[in-house]
Design a protein around this motif. Structure first.
Motif, PDB file in Angstrom:
ATOM      1  N   THR A 563       0.833  -1.212   0.000  1.00 34.34           N
ATOM      2  CA  THR A 563       0.000   0.000   0.000  1.00 34.34           C
ATOM      3  C   THR A 563       0.863   1.255   0.000  1.00 34.34           C
ATOM      4  O   THR A 563       0.589   2.218  -0.730  1.00 34.34           O
ATOM      5  N   LEU A 564       1.908   1.249   0.832  1.00 28.13           N
ATOM      6  CA  LEU A 564       2.798   2.416   0.876  1.00 28.13           C
ATOM      7  C   LEU A 564       3.563   2.587  -0.438  1.00 28.13           C
ATOM      8  O   LEU A 564       3.836   3.716  -0.864  1.00 28.13           O
ATOM      9  N   LEU A 565       3.922   1.489  -1.090  1.00 33.97           N
ATOM     10  CA  LEU A 565       4.623   1.588  -2.380  1.00 33.97           C
ATOM     11  C   LEU A 565       3.763   2.287  -3.430  1.00 33.97           C
ATOM     12  O   LEU A 565       4.270   3.037  -4.276  1.00 33.97           O
ATOM     13  N   ASN A 566       2.470   2.053  -3.414  1.00 30.38           N
ATOM     14  CA  ASN A 566       1.572   2.695  -4.384  1.00 30.38           C
ATOM     15  C   ASN A 566       1.374   4.182  -4.102  1.00 30.38           C
ATOM     16  O   ASN A 566       0.777   4.886  -4.933  1.00 30.38           O
ATOM     17  N   HIS A 567       1.840   4.652  -2.940  1.00 31.75           N
ATOM     18  CA  HIS A 567       1.771   6.089  -2.639  1.00 31.75           C
ATOM     19  C   HIS A 567       2.881   6.873  -3.333  1.00 31.75           C
ATOM     20  O   HIS A 567       2.770   8.099  -3.471  1.00 31.75           O
ATOM     21  N   TYR A 568       3.936   6.186  -3.759  1.00 27.61           N
ATOM     22  CA  TYR A 568       5.063   6.887  -4.382  1.00 27.61           C
ATOM     23  C   TYR A 568       4.654   7.421  -5.764  1.00 27.61           C
ATOM     24  O   TYR A 568       4.111   6.676  -6.592  1.00 27.61           O
ATOM     25  N   PRO A 569       4.914   8.671  -6.031  1.00 27.84           N
ATOM     26  CA  PRO A 569       4.607   9.215  -7.368  1.00 27.84           C
ATOM     27  C   PRO A 569       5.667   8.792  -8.386  1.00 27.84           C
ATOM     28  O   PRO A 569       6.792   8.441  -8.028  1.00 27.84           O
ATOM     29  N   ILE A 570       5.296   8.838  -9.655  1.00 29.17           N
ATOM     30  CA  ILE A 570       6.244   8.597 -10.744  1.00 29.17           C
ATOM     31  C   ILE A 570       6.878   9.943 -11.091  1.00 29.17           C
ATOM     32  O   ILE A 570       6.216  10.847 -11.602  1.00 29.17           O
ATOM     33  N   VAL A 571       8.159  10.073 -10.813  1.00 26.67           N
ATOM     34  CA  VAL A 571       8.844  11.367 -10.906  1.00 26.67           C
ATOM     35  C   VAL A 571       9.352  11.585 -12.326  1.00 26.67           C
ATOM     36  O   VAL A 571       9.967  10.692 -12.926  1.00 26.67           O
ATOM     37  N   ALA A 572       9.094  12.786 -12.867  1.00 26.58           N
ATOM     38  CA  ALA A 572       9.686  13.217 -14.136  1.00 26.58           C
ATOM     39  C   ALA A 572      11.007  13.912 -13.815  1.00 26.58           C
ATOM     40  O   ALA A 572      11.029  14.990 -13.221  1.00 26.58           O
ATOM     41  N   THR A 573      12.103  13.263 -14.168  1.00 21.47           N
ATOM     42  CA  THR A 573      13.425  13.750 -13.755  1.00 21.47           C
ATOM     43  C   THR A 573      14.016  14.796 -14.691  1.00 21.47           C
ATOM     44  O   THR A 573      15.088  15.333 -14.410  1.00 21.47           O
ATOM     45  N   HIS A 574      13.329  15.086 -15.784  1.00 26.38           N
ATOM     46  CA  HIS A 574      13.947  15.964 -16.786  1.00 26.38           C
ATOM     47  C   HIS A 574      13.103  17.201 -17.108  1.00 26.38           C
ATOM     48  O   HIS A 574      13.634  18.245 -17.461  1.00 26.38           O
ATOM     49  N   ALA A 575      11.779  17.093 -16.998  1.00 22.72           N
ATOM     50  CA  ALA A 575      10.887  18.133 -17.517  1.00 22.72           C
ATOM     51  C   ALA A 575      11.010  19.461 -16.777  1.00 22.72           C
ATOM     52  O   ALA A 575      10.617  20.500 -17.301  1.00 22.72           O
TER      53      ALA A 575
END
Length: 658
Positions: A563-575
């Motif tokens: 459940t906690l893993l699904n809280h992590y956002p997918i980070v855009a490292t370049h935009a």
């Protein structure tokens, strides 16, 4: 050396049968579309089957060059779509045969069809156009009671000019009739007015019978020098019912068509190029003549010599002669006479300029019409080849046969070509664009598209991957999907929870240092963004370490961890740093102001989102470490305590060495 192979014969059979079928379909559609323009010329004329057969025959010959490109596009789409759908194209490529090698036999056939198209336009088309126009004009002379239009004078009956205000097509009645008869010339003309009437042909169709109701007859009479009698200028007759017989051959007779030969569409390419020299030479002579007349009119007056005119001009330049003072010294009658003369001269000059302008426009229009037709003969033949290199690669890419998707795509491509071609032709005809630009617009737009599709199909590149375009669009707009980590059914290795907790605490420490160094709430410098190279390597390292930790923890069976893993956002490292990774793309984007503003605002939005994502990651890391320490350790663990553990010390050394 080119040799016909079994594969060539197989592909030719696939394409040939489809081409024959699609050609007749396209020819029928084009003929029906063309027929609507002349449907009024056919209805109610009583034309024989022989005349109708000639009409459709000449129409079909004229439209064949236009049907060739559309038939090639549709048949090549279906043929290669069928090959792709049945995996035959995959087998061909697996045998080491490229797309261009598979297409080579059809390329030769399409070149032959292009030559046939050019032959039709060069030899058969002009003759068909002359015969078609001649036949159409003859049809228009058939049964004038149907042909007489409303609101304009009709001169299709010899010696008469008929005006009809309104027609009733159901009853055949004509209302508001005005007839000018000039059998004896203008000196012996007759004018007939009638409230209503009806027009019919005789049985032998050699005469017209006009039944007129409630009208008057005015007729000019020639002067008769008879002793004891006065001259009678005209005769007037009032009638309530009158029948007039007009000479008219109602049978179908082929009309003379000598004037049609001057139309550019009735000429071959060689004839057009030859006549263009004559047309331009004549246009130049007319222009020189107009210039000479304008120059003579500036100095010549019937009562003033050229020498006196030049002398007057020199006097005006030296301020010796003042026209205002000369005019003020004239008598009132002379002033009025001068003003009338000036107005008359101005009106005559305006009328002369208007006439010469219309005549010059007509001459230039004829020149442009010949150029348009000459270029059209080449581009229409070339479009067969262009449409093949669009249709065949598209069929190989979409891998859909039948009459579904290929028909939709071919219609869309042809509509784009039709719009570009007709827009360019109209602009060139009206002298808004140059003839070369207008006529080559469609060809220049579709040729790069054909090259692009051929290149993609030959290299097996993905063109119509909807997921790819969807991902690009979502990336540009900043739309992202949520993380979804589900429990695995089979787990080979359990997570190393303490090592993962150590990684998460290190990530929090790195995020705190990064947030202190980079002020994400501040606006970035546009010069650094678009015109200087650079990237945010720190965020990339933080994100890479976070993803590795998440990947390891995803092997757990602990539902709280998932459940906690699904809280992590997918980070855009370049935009949040710059729009593109290529420096030259960033420079072009910065120079194009509207595009640069869009990407600058997008970048500011990504900076705010990155700040929010880092905050969420920090909170989630703390919750994860608390859960791991509470579940898989005896007591809560801090980063300092983790660093003192032996396996964590070795792990930290490995990380530092990397």
């Amino acid at each position: 050396m080119f040799r016909i192979k079994k594969l060539d014969i197989f592909i030719i059979k696939q394409f040939g049968l489809l081409f024959i079928g699609t050609f007749f379909i396209c020819q029928f559609v084009l003929m029906m579309q063309f027929l609507w323009r002349y449907v009024d010329e056919l209805i109610g004329k009583g034309l024989s089957l022989e005349v109708m057969a000639q009409f459709f025959w000449y129409m079909g010959l004229m439209l064949m060059p236009q049907a060739f490109p559309l038939a090639i596009l549709l048949s090549s789409l279906i043929a290669f779509g069928n090959l792709g759908e049945s995996s035959e194209l995959t087998a061909i490529k697996a045998a080491g045969i490229s797309m261009l090698q598979a297409m080579r036999s059809l390329i030769v056939i399409v070149l032959i069809i292009s030559g046939i198209s050019f032959y039709f336009q060069e030899v058969i088309g002009p003759k068909s156009f002359i015969s078609f126009r001649q036949l159409l004009i003859s049809m228009q002379q058939k049964n004038p009671e149907v042909e007489i239009p409303e609101g304009i004078f009709y001169d299709g009956i010899r010696g008469s000019n008929i005006y009809v205000q309104k027609k009733d097509m159901q009853t055949g009645m004509l209302y508001g009739i005005m007839i000018y008869r000039m059998n004896g010339g203008y000196d012996d003309a007759a004018v007939i007015l009638a409230d209503s009437g009806r027009m019919q042909t005789t049985e032998e169709k050699k005469h017209l019978i006009l039944s007129l109701y409630s009208g008057e007859w005015f007729e000019n009479m020639r002067s008769q020098d008879v002793a004891g009698s006065a001259n009678i200028p005209y005769r007037r007759e009032t009638f309530s019912n009158k029948r007039i017989v007009l000479d008219f051959d109602g049978d179908f007779n082929m009309q003379e068509a000598g004037w049609i030969a001057s139309d550019a569409r009735s000429k071959s390419l060689g004839k057009i190029l030859h006549d263009l020299d004559s047309i331009r030479e004549f246009n130049d002579s007319v222009g020189h003549q107009f210039y000479h007349e304008a120059k003579m009119a500036a100095f010549y007056r019937p009562s003033i010599s050229k020498k006196d005119s030049l002398k007057a001009v020199e006097s005006v330049k030296k301020d010796v002669l003042n026209f205002d003072s000369v005019y003020n010294n004239l008598a009132p009658e002379a002033k009025q006479r001068v003003m009338k003369m000036a107005v008359s001269d101005a009106q005559a000059a305006a009328s002369d300029l208007e006439f010469k302008g219309d005549y010059s426009d007509a001459l230039n229009s004829n020149d442009r019409a010949h150029m348009i037709e000459a270029i059209n003969k080449v581009t229409l033949s070339l479009s067969c080849l262009i449409f093949f290199f669009i249709g065949a690669p598209l069929g190989a890419i979409i891998r859909k046969g039948g009459l579904g998707v290929p028909v939709i795509i071919s219609v869309l491509v042809f509509i784009v070509y039709y719009i570009l071609e007709n827009t360019g032709m109209r602009m060139a005809r009206d002298d808004i664009w140059t003839v070369w630009f207008g006529k080559l617009l469609g060809t220049c737009v579709l040729t790069p598209i054909a090259v692009f599709f051929t290149y993609k199909a030959n290299n097996d590149s993905v063109v119509f991957n909807i997921d790819l375009y969807k991902q690009i669009l979502f990336t540009m707009l900043g739309i992202r999907s949520k993380r979804h980590v589900a429990m695995k059914e089979v787990i080979i290795e359990d997570p190393i929870y303490m090592a993962d907790a150590y990684h998460l605490l290190r990530i929090n420490k790195d995020i705190a240092a990064y947030s202190a160094e980079h002020q994400l709430l501040h606006l970035p410098n546009p010069i650094k963004v678009f015109f200087r190279p650079g990237d945010d390597q720190t965020i990339r390292h933080i994100n890479d370490e976070l993803e590795e930790t998440i990947e390891d923890l995803s092997n757990t069976k602990d539902r709280t961890v998932l459940t906690l893993l699904n809280h992590y956002p997918i980070v855009a490292t370049h935009a949040h740093t710059r729009p593109f990774r290529q420096k030259w793309l960033n420079i072009i984007t910065g120079l194009i102001l509207p595009v640069g503003i869009f990407f600058y605002i997008r970048m500011c939005r990504f900076r705010l989102r990155l700040r929010k994502d880092l905050h969420i990651i920090t909170q989630t890391n703390e919750q994860m470490v608390q859960h791991i320490s509470a579940t898989y350790s005896q007591e809560p663990i801090t980063l300092e305590e983790l660093e003192k553990m032996p396996f964590v010390t070795e792990l930290a050394n490995d990380i530092n060495n990397k």
